[in-house]
Each structure stands twice: as structure tokens, then as C-alpha cells.
Scaffold this active site. Structure first.
Site, mmCIF file in Angstrom:
data_model
loop_
_atom_site.group_PDB
_atom_site.id
_atom_site.type_symbol
_atom_site.label_atom_id
_atom_site.label_comp_id
_atom_site.label_asym_id
_atom_site.label_seq_id
_atom_site.Cartn_x
_atom_site.Cartn_y
_atom_site.Cartn_z
ATOM 1 N N ASP A 138 -58.411 -3.878 11.441
ATOM 2 C CA ASP A 138 -58.388 -4.954 10.901
ATOM 3 C C ASP A 138 -59.602 -5.099 9.989
ATOM 4 O O ASP A 138 -59.464 -5.449 8.614
ATOM 5 C CB ASP A 138 -58.902 -6.257 11.966
ATOM 6 C CG ASP A 138 -59.806 -5.846 13.024
ATOM 7 O OD1 ASP A 138 -60.266 -4.657 12.916
ATOM 8 O OD2 ASP A 138 -60.194 -6.817 13.886
ATOM 9 N N LYS A 168 -57.540 0.719 16.510
ATOM 10 C CA LYS A 168 -57.884 -0.320 17.383
ATOM 11 C C LYS A 168 -58.644 -0.067 18.559
ATOM 12 O O LYS A 168 -57.976 -0.611 19.576
ATOM 13 C CB LYS A 168 -56.699 -1.192 17.182
ATOM 14 C CG LYS A 168 -56.952 -2.692 17.759
ATOM 15 C CD LYS A 168 -57.480 -3.324 16.671
ATOM 16 C CE LYS A 168 -58.126 -4.823 17.278
ATOM 17 N NZ LYS A 168 -58.972 -5.683 16.520
ATOM 18 N N ASP A 185 -48.340 2.285 7.967
ATOM 19 C CA ASP A 185 -47.086 1.777 7.227
ATOM 20 C C ASP A 185 -47.597 0.652 6.510
ATOM 21 O O ASP A 185 -47.461 0.113 5.659
ATOM 22 C CB ASP A 185 -46.045 1.453 8.606
ATOM 23 C CG ASP A 185 -44.790 0.737 7.705
ATOM 24 O OD1 ASP A 185 -44.411 1.074 6.731
ATOM 25 O OD2 ASP A 185 -44.604 -0.364 8.340
ATOM 26 N N TYR A 194 -43.045 3.591 16.873
ATOM 27 C CA TYR A 194 -41.541 4.009 16.312
ATOM 28 C C TYR A 194 -40.718 4.569 16.913
ATOM 29 O O TYR A 194 -39.633 4.445 17.028
ATOM 30 C CB TYR A 194 -41.963 4.492 14.619
ATOM 31 C CG TYR A 194 -42.289 3.864 13.502
ATOM 32 C CD1 TYR A 194 -43.387 3.051 13.416
ATOM 33 C CD2 TYR A 194 -41.326 3.958 12.299
ATOM 34 C CE1 TYR A 194 -43.694 2.298 12.442
ATOM 35 C CE2 TYR A 194 -41.741 2.907 11.416
ATOM 36 C CZ TYR A 194 -43.024 2.302 11.368
ATOM 37 O OH TYR A 194 -42.947 1.504 10.255
ATOM 38 N N ASP A 234 -48.726 -0.218 2.468
ATOM 39 C CA ASP A 234 -48.365 -1.228 1.473
ATOM 40 C C ASP A 234 -49.176 -2.062 0.802
ATOM 41 O O ASP A 234 -49.359 -2.350 -0.453
ATOM 42 C CB ASP A 234 -47.301 -1.970 2.280
ATOM 43 C CG ASP A 234 -45.781 -1.623 2.098
ATOM 44 O OD1 ASP A 234 -45.475 -0.394 2.098
ATOM 45 O OD2 ASP A 234 -44.842 -2.539 2.166
#
Ligand code: IPM
Ligand code: MN
Length: 362
Positions: free
Chosen positions: A228, A195, A252, A150, A256
Site C-alpha cells: 500500500d 504485505k 500486476d 494466479y 499498471d
């Protein structure tokens, strides 16, 4: 005023940032509840309304005017509705409403973003997941909010683009400490989501975060999970998580996804904190331009954000609990807006119901 009464009932300064879309509608709900809390609990709040997002671009040319920054500098907390909308979608990067949000996060070092995911039996039916999977879900997403892709170097030419994902040791240390302090007040378990099988930044996260936990928080445990896999386990066994700690972009996306456990995006609050107790409190749902102006927006996420503000920046945990209990009581009675049921109530009706309960309870 004597010193004593000043410490018990000092007026808090809160910057109100209604913003765009349904932002002003849910912000109005927060104002109503805050004024009832003044009646019932003697909570004194001076609200100073300022501009952010699209309305700020229209009025001043900037999504985060200097006046808004100055007002926040002087305040205990800021309460934000939402930013963004189709009107500004074609704007150049510097005049996008979302930039207002990114800038205020950076300006005040709001590195620690808390997104609690708690399911309630009265709302199980509204989640796409089977009710038995939702039983006992109570997890806290701790999202690093001022680093990663970001805020890294960005560039683009006609054929290529790049968003650099960079993290430093101190950035990882401070958010790990924040997550560990939260974990201590809960079940003491952190899942570090990354990750690390692919990304160098993730490997640094693992090294630094585990060292912090090992050296400073022997009562907290930390397990690792690839992002994942985490996105899958959030759906198959969400009740197993306690605190989920992760970098900006993963947080982020996962927040959601996790919001669907609760039934609607309209139920999810958030707090973005720095090291000085100042916090920005906002619903996770965004500006929802499709329903803006209709008076049907779900105010619960905003009202739960008010509760987080009472707890984390104003040090008024009793009022936070009182407000949360009223909200949960309303859920049990099926007092819900149209995102959850076709015959749902208006924003105002739900807000009035919460206010009424606060008055009765006190
Ligand atoms: C959020 C939002 C923001 C983000 C956008 C509006 C910049 O999606 O708060 O989750 O990506 O952080
Ligand atoms: Mn988001």
C-alpha cells in the site's frame, strides 16, 4: 556455412503470436522492424506464426493449442501481441483467451517478469504526474509470474469462492536471484514489496529473499516496503526506486500504476523469462478492443519488447540499443500515436519512422 559464420549470424527461431484485438497490428510493426534489422545488422530471424488467445479458441477450442506449445519448445523466444476481447468475455473459464497467457507462463516456467519503467523528457507532458517528479525515473519491476493467487487452488460454489495464495521457498529464491542479477547491472538496490504485516506468504518472502541477498549478493541491498505504501511512493517519489521485486498479483497492479509515469500504457514492454533464456516478449497494454482494426494502435511498447527480446533471449545487445535509440529519437521528434496526441500518427507511420531511422543510423 562455416562454424564461424554460423555463430555470428545463426538464424534465431521466434514464435510469433499476434493474438487478438490490436495484437496483430502491433505484431506487424515488430515484423517490419525485424526485417529492417536483417538488412542493417544481418539479424536472421525465422518467424513461425502460431495461435494464442481468442483466435486460438475460435480455431481450435483451446486458448493455447498444443501446436503453439510445440513451436515454442523449439524456439529461442516468442513475441506476443495481445489476448482477449469482449467476444470471449462470456466464455467458460477453460475457454477464456487470458488462460492462454497463464498457460504459456506455466508451461515454460516464465517466472521472472520484467517491466522496465523509464520516463523520457519528451513524454513528461503526457503523464498525469508533475514533470519534476518524473525526472530521472528508471525503475525495473520484477514480478514473480508463475505463483501466488494466479496459480493456487481455486474453487467456487454458489455462496463462496477461494483463490489460494501459495509460495514455496524455491519459487522465491529463483526470482530473488534473477532480481539481484538485474540489480547488479543497475544501481544495486532492491525494494521488496509485500504485505508482511498481514500475509503469511509475505513473511516467507521476506525471510527467503533477504537470506538469498545476504548469502549470495553482498553487493546488492534490499529494503522492505508494504504494497500500500509502495503504491503511494510510486506516485510521490518514483525516481527513488531501482529494482522493485514483488509477487504476482502485487506486480500486476503496481505495473499498471507505474505505466502512467511514462505517459501511456502503449509505451510499456515486458519480458517473461525462465531459467533457460527462453522468453515471452509482449507489450503490457493488452488487446484494446475499442481501437482494434483502426490502424492507430501505439506500436512502441511492442517495438521496445523486441529490443528486450534481442537483449535477453537472442544475446544481441547492440541491436537492442540501436532500436531503443531510434525509438527515443522518434519520441524527441514528437512522432506519436493518437493515445498521446489528438493529431497523432498511425501505427504504420510510426513504424515507418522507426525503420527509417534504423536505416539511417546503420
Ligand atoms: C498482465 C495481464 C494479465 C495478468 C492478464 C491478461 C491475465 O493483466 O500481463 O499484466 O494479470 O497477468
Ligand atoms: Mn496486468
Amino acid at each position: 556455412m562455416t562454424d564461424d559464420s554460423a555463430s555470428n549470424s545463426r538464424a534465431f527461431k521466434v514464435v510469433g503470436l499476434p493474438g487478438d484485438g490490436i495484437g496483430p497490428e502491433v505484431y506487424a510493426a515488430a515484423c517490419d522492424v525485424l526485417s529492417v534489422l536483417q538488412e542493417t545488422h544481418g539479424l536472421l530471424i525465422e518467424l513461425d506464426e502460431q495461435l494464442i488467445g481468442g483466435v486460438a479458441v475460435d480455431a481450435t477450442g483451446s486458448p493455447l493449442p498444443q501446436q503453439t506449445v510445440d513451436a515454442c519448445r523449439d524456439a529461442d523466444a516468442a513475441l506476443l501481441g495481445a489476448v482477449g476481447g469482449p467476444k470471449w468475455d462470456g466464455n467458460a473459464a477453460e475457454q477464456r483467451p487470458e488462460l492462454g497467457l497463464l498457460k504459456i507462463r506455466a508451461e515454460f516456467s516464465l517466472f521472472c517478469n520484467l517491466r522496465p519503467i523509464v520516463t523520457h523528457p519528451a513524454l513528461h507532458a503526457f503523464s498525469p504526474l508533475r514533470p519534476e517528479r518524473l525526472q530521472g525515473v528508471d525503475l525495473m519491476i520484477v514480478r514473480e509470474l508463475t505463483g501466488g493467487s494466479y496459480f493456487g487452488k481455486k474453487w467456487r460454489d454458489a455462496d463462496q469462492a477461494e483463490d489460494v495464495c501459495r509460495y514455496t521457498r524455491p519459487e522465491i529464491e529463483r526470482v530473488t536471484r534473477a532480481a539481484a542479477r538485474i540489480a547488479r547491472q543497475r544501481d544495486g538496490r532492491i525494494t521488496l514489496v509485500d504485505k508482511a504485516n498481514v500475509l503469511e506468504t509475505s513473511r516467507l518472502w521476506r525471510e527467503v529473499a533477504h537470506r538469498v541477498i545476504r548469502e549470495e549478493f553482498s553487493d546488492v541491498t534490499m529494503e522492505n516496503m508494504y504494497v500500500d505504501a509502495a503504491s503511494m511512493h510510486l506516485l510521490t517519489r518514483p525516481a527513488d526506486f531501482d529494482v522493485l521485486l514483488t509477487e504476482n498479483l502485487f506486480g500486476d497492479i503496481l505495473s499498471d500504476e507505474a505505466s502512467m509515469l511514462c505517459g501511456s500504457m502503449g509505451l510499456l514492454p515486458s519480458a517473461s523469462l525462465n531459467e533457460d533464456r527462453f522468453g515471452l516478449y509482449e507489450p503490457v497494454h493488452g488487446s484494446a478492443p475499442d481501437i482494434a482494426g483502426k490502424g492507430i494502435a501505439n506500436p512502441y511498447a511492442m517495438l521496445l519488447s523486441v529490443a528486450m527480446m534481442l537483449r535477453h533471449s537472442l544475446d544481441r545487445p547492440e541491436e537492442a540499443v540501436a532500436l531503443e535509440q531510434c525509438i527515443h529519437g522518434c519520441w524527441s521528434e514528437g512522432l506519436l500515436t493518437r493515445d498521446l496526441r489528438t493529431d497523432g500518427l498511425t501505427t504504420e507511420q510510426v513504424t515507418m519512422a522507426v525503420c527509417e531511422r534504423l536505416r539511417i543510423q546503420s
